[in-house]
Design an enzyme around this catalytic site. Structure first.
Site, PDB file in Angstrom:
ATOM      1  CG  ASP A 121      79.234 -28.666  -0.365  1.00  0.00           C
ATOM      2  OD1 ASP A 121      79.302 -27.693   0.406  1.00  0.00           O
ATOM      3  OD2 ASP A 121      79.720 -28.643  -1.515  1.00  0.00           O
ATOM      4  CD  GLU A 139      83.163 -23.527  -0.610  1.00  0.00           C
ATOM      5  OE1 GLU A 139      83.982 -22.641  -0.933  1.00  0.00           O
ATOM      6  OE2 GLU A 139      83.504 -24.701  -0.409  1.00  0.00           O
TER       7      GLU A 139
HETATM    8 ZN   LIG Z   1      85.101 -25.216   2.879  1.00  0.00          ZN
END
Ligand SMILES: [Zn+2]
Length: 402
Positions: free
Chosen positions: A102, A163
């Protein structure tokens, strides 16, 4: 190949043109953390690419994550699937390599395309953070697999989809995969464009405290009301008072309230903490509990607590330091000078370190200006860092215990 005596062979083995082309292709797929469709497409592309390695690729369902709405309601937040590749799981010595697919740029963000800044630098979403890093995982492992001795060790690759929002839907998976591993490598971009690694990291926690009071008419019967905004304000000052040398507290937002002539019965306080040590993290948790009970009693309000520490502080212990020293020594063999510095930033390396596994978490590309439309990646670092990782893995496979 005799890797110990010929580090140049690692550099020669890396196909830099393919790496660049793949990073450009991957960067062109929007993978904002909330773009489930984009993440699904990316996961498919990555699953194909990583199937060039031995072992099995699996797409893992995200864990359930809830958040608190501006109205104080708990709701479920959708996430993309995570990718896991398992190679030789029966091996005694195993590593885990992690990255995230992401980015911080949502599907409707203007920053969507890659362009050249000069003949060794591209600007594009997620090039440095961290599609370049994912590509380094792939190509360093492809090189590593050609080395005699790689078949004696195993590894898992974990690429999560969340993340950038704190890995709430992948924390459990990360910890499960990290536990018992010999060492971990995470492919965030270097802390500085010169390749400097991030060393110790502080931790972070996010909280939403919902305060439920009782509404009443501000003129007729204010004494019957229990003002949630007043309780939230008292709470702000009290948690801010918990700041110390080893922890900062940032009250960020109060939502809720009511019309001017109504005693408000709802307030949601959002805040972030940055503990520098495990001690500070635990101390805050205990003190927050006592403060919340005090506010409930004093203001006669109800309190619901949501959230907590998502990234524990990451100190560098002796074994982790030996891993840093090894990366530095491998760099020196390849003609790369590698240093490190502590940082206030957080990443999945925090969660890995919390399982007791030594980790270096900035093994990705050299680049910078991440989380901004100026994000850049130094193209030559793809090959450079892939060779570095391949050499580190080789040493980890054959060396004495960390
Ligand atoms: Zn990163």
């Amino acid at each position: 190949m005799k890797p110990d005596t010929a580090p140049q062979a690692f550099l020669d083995a890396i196909d830099a043109d393919t790496m660049l082309r793949e990073v450009q292709d991957w960067s062109a797929i929007n993978t904002g953390t909330a773009n489930i469709e984009g993440l699904e497409k990316m996961a498919g592309v990555l699953a194909d690419a990583f199937s060039a390695l031995p072992g099995d690729v699996e797409l893992v369902q995200p864990a359930t994550v809830t958040a608190i709405s501006a109205e104080g309601r708990e709701y479920e937040k959708p996430h993309g699937k995570h990718l896991v590749l398992r190679v030789r799981p029966e091996a005694e010595r195993r590593f885990v390599l992690t990255g995230h697919m992401d980015t911080v740029f949502p599907a409707d963000h203007p920053f969507q395309t890659v362009k050249w800044l000069d003949d060794d630098t591209i600007n594009g979403p997620g090039t440095a953070d961290m599609k370049g890093g994912l590509n380094i995982i792939l190509h360093s492992l492809r090189t590593f697999e050609t080395i005699e001795g790689s078949s004696r060790v195993g590894y898992e690759v974990m690429i999560n989809s969340d993340e950038e929002t704190g890995s709430l839907a992948s924390r459990g998976l990360i910890e499960e995969l990290a536990r018992g591993k010999y060492a971990a490598l995470t492919y965030e971009p270097s802390a500085l464009p010169d390749g400097t690694l991030a060393h110790a990291r502080g931790g972070t926690g996010n909280y939403s405290i919902t305060i439920t009071g009782r509404s009443a008419h501000a003129g007729r019967n204010p004494q019957d009301g229990r003002n949630a905004i007043v309780a939230a304000s008292d709470l702000v000052l009290k948690i801010k008072g918990l700041e110390a040398e080893d922890i900062t507290v940032n009250p960020a937002k109060i939502e809720g309230g009511a019309a001017n002539n109504v005693v408000p019965d709802l307030a949601i306080l959002r805040f972030n903490i940055r503990p520098k040590s495990t001690d500070a993290m635990n101390r805050f948790d205990g003190e927050l509990g006592a403060i919340l009970r005090g506010i409930e009693a004093e203001h006669e309000v109800g309190i619901h607590r949501h959230g907590g520490v998502t990234r524990p502080p990451k100190p560098v212990d002796d074994r982790a330091q030996r891993l840093f020293d090894l990366v530095k020594a491998c760099g020196a063999e390849l003609g790369q000078q590698i240093g490190w510095k502590s940082t206030g930033g957080v990443c999945d390396g925090n969660n890995i370190a919390a399982t007791g596994v030594p980790v270096v978490d900035t093994m990705g590309v050299r680049g910078g200006a991440i989380h901004s439309p100026d994000e850049f990646m130094i193209v030559s670092s793809l090959r450079e860092r892939a060779a570095l990782s391949a050499l580190v893995l080789t040493k980890l496979s054959t060396g004495d215990h960390l």
